[in-house]
Design a protein around this motif. Structure first.
Motif, PDB file in Angstrom:
ATOM      1  N   GLY A   1      -6.530   1.302  -4.050  1.00 42.90           N
ATOM      2  CA  GLY A   1      -6.045  -0.287  -3.987  1.00 42.90           C
ATOM      3  C   GLY A   1      -4.556  -0.531  -3.808  1.00 42.90           C
ATOM      4  O   GLY A   1      -4.027  -1.241  -4.497  1.00 42.90           O
ATOM      5  N   ALA A   2      -3.894   0.015  -2.905  1.00 40.71           N
ATOM      6  CA  ALA A   2      -2.492  -0.075  -2.642  1.00 40.71           C
ATOM      7  C   ALA A   2      -2.074  -1.306  -2.411  1.00 40.71           C
ATOM      8  O   ALA A   2      -2.799  -2.161  -1.492  1.00 40.71           O
ATOM      9  N   SER A   3      -0.962  -1.867  -2.986  1.00 36.20           N
ATOM     10  CA  SER A   3      -0.548  -3.326  -2.711  1.00 36.20           C
ATOM     11  C   SER A   3       0.152  -3.139  -1.293  1.00 36.20           C
ATOM     12  O   SER A   3       0.447  -2.011  -0.687  1.00 36.20           O
ATOM     13  N   LEU A   4       0.659  -3.947  -0.739  1.00 39.08           N
ATOM     14  CA  LEU A   4       1.224  -4.097   0.800  1.00 39.08           C
ATOM     15  C   LEU A   4       2.612  -3.315   0.885  1.00 39.08           C
ATOM     16  O   LEU A   4       2.644  -2.361   1.384  1.00 39.08           O
ATOM     17  N   THR A   5       3.339  -3.638  -0.508  1.00 37.56           N
ATOM     18  CA  THR A   5       4.535  -2.637  -0.612  1.00 37.56           C
ATOM     19  C   THR A   5       4.217  -1.126  -0.623  1.00 37.56           C
ATOM     20  O   THR A   5       4.929  -0.283   0.110  1.00 37.56           O
ATOM     21  N   GLU A   6       3.384  -0.923  -1.407  1.00 33.91           N
ATOM     22  CA  GLU A   6       3.194   0.498  -2.031  1.00 33.91           C
ATOM     23  C   GLU A   6       2.573   1.150  -0.702  1.00 33.91           C
ATOM     24  O   GLU A   6       2.890   2.308  -0.237  1.00 33.91           O
ATOM     25  N   PHE A   7       1.740   0.577   0.262  1.00 38.84           N
ATOM     26  CA  PHE A   7       1.266   1.059   1.302  1.00 38.84           C
ATOM     27  C   PHE A   7       2.157   1.335   2.366  1.00 38.84           C
ATOM     28  O   PHE A   7       2.445   2.264   2.856  1.00 38.84           O
ATOM     29  N   LEU A   8       3.300   0.431   2.427  1.00 37.08           N
ATOM     30  CA  LEU A   8       4.442   0.465   3.523  1.00 37.08           C
ATOM     31  C   LEU A   8       5.342   1.620   3.061  1.00 37.08           C
ATOM     32  O   LEU A   8       5.861   2.352   4.030  1.00 37.08           O
ATOM     33  N   LYS A   9       5.372   1.758   1.976  1.00 35.15           N
ATOM     34  CA  LYS A   9       6.289   2.844   1.280  1.00 35.15           C
ATOM     35  C   LYS A   9       5.932   4.196   1.488  1.00 35.15           C
ATOM     36  O   LYS A   9       6.517   5.229   1.792  1.00 35.15           O
ATOM     37  N   LEU A  10       4.442   4.410   1.750  1.00 30.50           N
ATOM     38  CA  LEU A  10       3.975   5.622   1.597  1.00 30.50           C
ATOM     39  C   LEU A  10       4.066   5.998   3.289  1.00 30.50           C
ATOM     40  O   LEU A  10       4.099   7.151   3.703  1.00 30.50           O
TER      41      LEU A  10
ATOM     42  N   MET B   1      -2.294   6.966  -9.180  1.00 32.61           N
ATOM     43  CA  MET B   1      -2.642   7.592  -7.914  1.00 32.61           C
ATOM     44  C   MET B   1      -1.805   7.321  -6.876  1.00 32.61           C
ATOM     45  O   MET B   1      -1.602   8.460  -6.139  1.00 32.61           O
ATOM     46  N   ILE B   2      -1.102   6.311  -6.866  1.00 29.36           N
ATOM     47  CA  ILE B   2      -0.192   5.898  -5.636  1.00 29.36           C
ATOM     48  C   ILE B   2       1.354   7.187  -5.899  1.00 29.36           C
ATOM     49  O   ILE B   2       1.691   7.645  -5.020  1.00 29.36           O
ATOM     50  N   GLU B   3       1.403   7.289  -7.208  1.00 23.71           N
ATOM     51  CA  GLU B   3       2.700   8.101  -7.511  1.00 23.71           C
ATOM     52  C   GLU B   3       2.131   9.396  -7.205  1.00 23.71           C
ATOM     53  O   GLU B   3       2.962  10.225  -6.553  1.00 23.71           O
ATOM     54  N   LYS B   4       0.756   9.914  -7.265  1.00 26.09           N
ATOM     55  CA  LYS B   4       0.625  11.100  -7.268  1.00 26.09           C
ATOM     56  C   LYS B   4       0.438  11.352  -5.416  1.00 26.09           C
ATOM     57  O   LYS B   4       0.794  12.522  -5.202  1.00 26.09           O
ATOM     58  N   MET B   5       0.123  10.310  -4.719  1.00 25.43           N
ATOM     59  CA  MET B   5       0.232  10.563  -3.426  1.00 25.43           C
ATOM     60  C   MET B   5       1.754  10.461  -2.674  1.00 25.43           C
ATOM     61  O   MET B   5       2.003  11.360  -2.053  1.00 25.43           O
ATOM     62  N   HIS B   6       2.589   9.741  -3.502  1.00 26.41           N
ATOM     63  CA  HIS B   6       4.086  10.322  -2.962  1.00 26.41           C
ATOM     64  C   HIS B   6       4.562  11.581  -3.286  1.00 26.41           C
ATOM     65  O   HIS B   6       5.243  12.173  -2.615  1.00 26.41           O
ATOM     66  N   ARG B   7       4.029  12.079  -4.538  1.00 24.19           N
ATOM     67  CA  ARG B   7       4.416  13.388  -4.895  1.00 24.19           C
ATOM     68  C   ARG B   7       3.803  14.533  -3.889  1.00 24.19           C
ATOM     69  O   ARG B   7       4.519  15.298  -3.522  1.00 24.19           O
ATOM     70  N   TRP B   8       2.473  14.262  -3.536  1.00 25.74           N
ATOM     71  CA  TRP B   8       1.864  15.134  -2.311  1.00 25.74           C
ATOM     72  C   TRP B   8       2.662  14.989  -1.027  1.00 25.74           C
ATOM     73  O   TRP B   8       3.032  16.429  -0.557  1.00 25.74           O
TER      74      TRP B   8
ATOM     75  N   ALA C   1      -6.338  15.521   0.544  1.00 28.86           N
ATOM     76  CA  ALA C   1      -5.464  14.683  -0.358  1.00 28.86           C
ATOM     77  C   ALA C   1      -6.090  13.327  -0.787  1.00 28.86           C
ATOM     78  O   ALA C   1      -5.471  12.606  -1.845  1.00 28.86           O
ATOM     79  N   GLY C   2      -6.896  12.825  -0.123  1.00 33.88           N
ATOM     80  CA  GLY C   2      -7.399  11.396  -0.511  1.00 33.88           C
ATOM     81  C   GLY C   2      -6.406  10.143   0.174  1.00 33.88           C
ATOM     82  O   GLY C   2      -6.736   9.172   0.010  1.00 33.88           O
ATOM     83  N   TYR C   3      -5.846  10.676   1.353  1.00 31.26           N
ATOM     84  CA  TYR C   3      -4.997   9.685   2.083  1.00 31.26           C
ATOM     85  C   TYR C   3      -5.655   8.484   2.471  1.00 31.26           C
ATOM     86  O   TYR C   3      -5.390   7.317   2.476  1.00 31.26           O
ATOM     87  N   PRO C   4      -6.973   8.728   3.060  1.00 38.38           N
ATOM     88  CA  PRO C   4      -7.783   7.599   3.734  1.00 38.38           C
ATOM     89  C   PRO C   4      -8.156   6.410   2.616  1.00 38.38           C
ATOM     90  O   PRO C   4      -8.542   5.408   3.231  1.00 38.38           O
TER      91      PRO C   4
END
Length: 380
Positions: free
Chosen positions: A55-64, A1-8, A40-43
């Protein structure tokens, strides 16, 4: 899901950027950006998986957030409060009762947006310890709230806010979970900043707002003091803005060829030096931000309690280096960077807003000075 959000974000980057610039120029709120991110489901990026989130980790959240900020800093900073606060409450299991689960499910199922409403003009930043003038009184089985909150980012689209208020009977400072559709709530459009114009950080006005007694947020007892690693979303945002300025300057330097040169200005020594300095500052910022995020994620709660100065140093460093990066980008681009149509003039205004997000530079330096005075470099 996180990768999908990056692609979006990659696919929609240009649309987010165009709308952000339009609303910056108009001094209006980029509702379309928020609607697109909600669809897109970002919230739900930091909502725990057990409640249906990513359930993004802190690092995943920051990169987004960095990616989003490179497209539109105002949208990213606003969303950062929502996603970051959810991350913080979940990390430390801060709230008693069912309010947090309710908020999480609303964020996932209804794309509901949330922020904390704490700042008041009379008290200044909550981090300075000012006592709120907003009051909460228990009347006829309800809490009745009266007051005004300033700088309530994302207010035009907020569904819920955690409002700080003084309980009149006890003089306790508490938070109250307030749906934004309650009677007595209004928005006064006071946000006239030249920086981050699109955050919609207007005044939230509460006049005899009645909410259920169970909407008082009761904090759980903590064995160690919660540390606000989630506030790294602030430097992540300014890193994204600085990155956008860097990208613009690099593209300009490799494509602009005045007739006085055989090649592009990227081959001129003083431009090359500025490009090198930009690259160095970017690597310093990215390295410090994500190194610290990784440290925080690996640390125990007890170890995190000793990371306050590290977290503060990241914000100070990334913001001030980011300001220098935008300045270098403008020097490369020249006078055209001051054109109203040029993105650099917006990056210049927006990144300076970071100086006024917590923690402030003076507080960071004072904290580091205290640590420096305790440091023992040599044994006797």
């Amino acid at each position: 899901m996180i990768e999908k959000m990056h692609r979006w974000l990659e696919e929609n980057e240009e649309k987010l950027r165009e709308r952000g610039f339009h609303h910056d120029r108009e001094g209006s709120f980029p509702t379309e950006n928020f609607t697109a991110l909600q669809e897109a489901g970002y919230p739900g990026i930091t909502v725990p998986e057990k409640y249906g989130g990513m359930g993004a980790s802190l690092t995943e959240f920051l990169k987004l957030q960095q990616r989003l900020a490179s497209a539109d800093g105002a949208t990213a900073l606003s969303f950062g409060w929502h996603a970051g606060m959810i991350k913080h409450v979940d990390t430390y299991d801060l709230w008693e009762g069912d309010l947090f689960e309710f908020l999480c499910r609303e964020a996932v199922k209804k794309e509901a947006l949330f922020n904390v409403a704490a700042t008041e003009r009379a008290t200044g930043s909550p981090t300075r310890g000012g006592k709120p003038q907003t009051t909460a009184v228990k009347q006829k089985g309800k809490w009745v709230l009266n007051g005004r909150k300033a700088f309530t980012s994302m207010l035009p689209v907020l569904e819920y806010a955690a409002v700080t208020a003084v309980v009149e009977d006890t003089e306790e400072i508490s938070q109250f979970f307030v749906p934004m559709n309650e009677e007595g709530i209004s928005m006064e459009e006071t946000w006239d900043s030249v920086a981050m114009r699109g955050t919609g950080s207007h005044d939230l006005v509460l006049e005899n707002v009645k909410i259920p007694l169970q909407n008082r947020i009761v904090p759980k007892q903590q064995q160690v003091e919660p540390v606000t690693g989630w506030l790294l979303h602030i430097p992540a945002c300014y890193l994204g803005i600085a990155e956008a300025a860097f990208d613009y300057a690099a593209h300009f330097s490799t494509t602009y060829s005045p007739n006085s040169l055989d090649g592009t200005i990227s081959e001129v020594s003083h431009v090359r030096r500025k490009l090198g300095e930009l690259e160095l500052l970017y690597r310093q910022n990215e390295g410090m931000l994500y190194y610290t995020a990784d440290l925080w994620e690996r640390a125990s709660p007890e170890e995190r309690s000793g990371m306050k100065s590290q977290l503060a140093a990241v914000k100070h460093t990334v913001t001030n280096n980011g300001i220098e990066m935008v300045d270098l980008a403008m020097r490369i681009t020249g006078a055209r960077s001051l054109s109203a149509d040029n993105p650099l003039q917006r990056y210049y205004r927006d990144i300076r807003a970071g100086l006024h997000n917590p923690p402030m530079d003076d507080a960071v330096i004072a904290m580091l000075a205290d640590e420096a005075a305790k440091r023992k470099r040599f044994s006797e």
